[in-house]
Scaffold this motif. Sequence first.
Motif, short mmCIF file in Angstrom:
data_model
loop_
_atom_site.label_atom_id
_atom_site.label_comp_id
_atom_site.label_asym_id
_atom_site.label_seq_id
_atom_site.Cartn_x
_atom_site.Cartn_y
_atom_site.Cartn_z
N ILE A 145 0.71 -1.20 0.10
CA ILE A 145 0.06 -0.17 0.22
C ILE A 145 0.91 1.09 -0.09
CG2 ILE A 145 -1.49 1.52 1.30
CD1 ILE A 145 -2.84 -1.30 2.16
N LEU A 146 1.82 1.30 0.78
CA LEU A 146 2.61 2.50 0.97
C LEU A 146 3.72 2.65 -0.45
CD1 LEU A 146 3.86 2.08 4.64
CD2 LEU A 146 2.28 3.49 3.77
N ARG A 147 3.82 1.44 -1.10
CA ARG A 147 4.88 1.68 -2.27
C ARG A 147 3.98 2.20 -3.26
NH1 ARG A 147 5.44 -0.85 -6.74
NH2 ARG A 147 4.20 -2.56 -6.27
N ALA A 148 2.48 1.70 -3.41
CA ALA A 148 1.65 2.05 -4.35
C ALA A 148 1.30 3.73 -4.26
CB ALA A 148 0.39 1.20 -4.29
N ASP A 149 1.13 4.03 -2.93
CA ASP A 149 0.99 5.24 -2.85
C ASP A 149 2.34 6.37 -3.02
OD1 ASP A 149 -0.88 7.45 -1.43
OD2 ASP A 149 0.66 7.61 0.25
#
Length: 68
Positions: free
Chosen positions: A61-65
């Motif tokens: 999630i953090l990487r995609a954000d």
Amino acid sequence: MRPGGRRGRPCASSATEFVGATRGALGNGPVRACVGEAVREHLSAWLEQNPGQAVAVITEILRADALD
């Protein structure tokens, strides 16, 4: 646990408003609050019970954000 493997409180509102079959639309505040509470409750339990998978999910999630 309820039949079908579901736990928790039922979401019922006499003022339910159908907006359409879209992910982003919940017709009214009471339904939105009930769904939000159920998701929070079950997601928190899953994250606690599956710490390894939780790290992988949160990392993704953090990487995609960060890409946005």
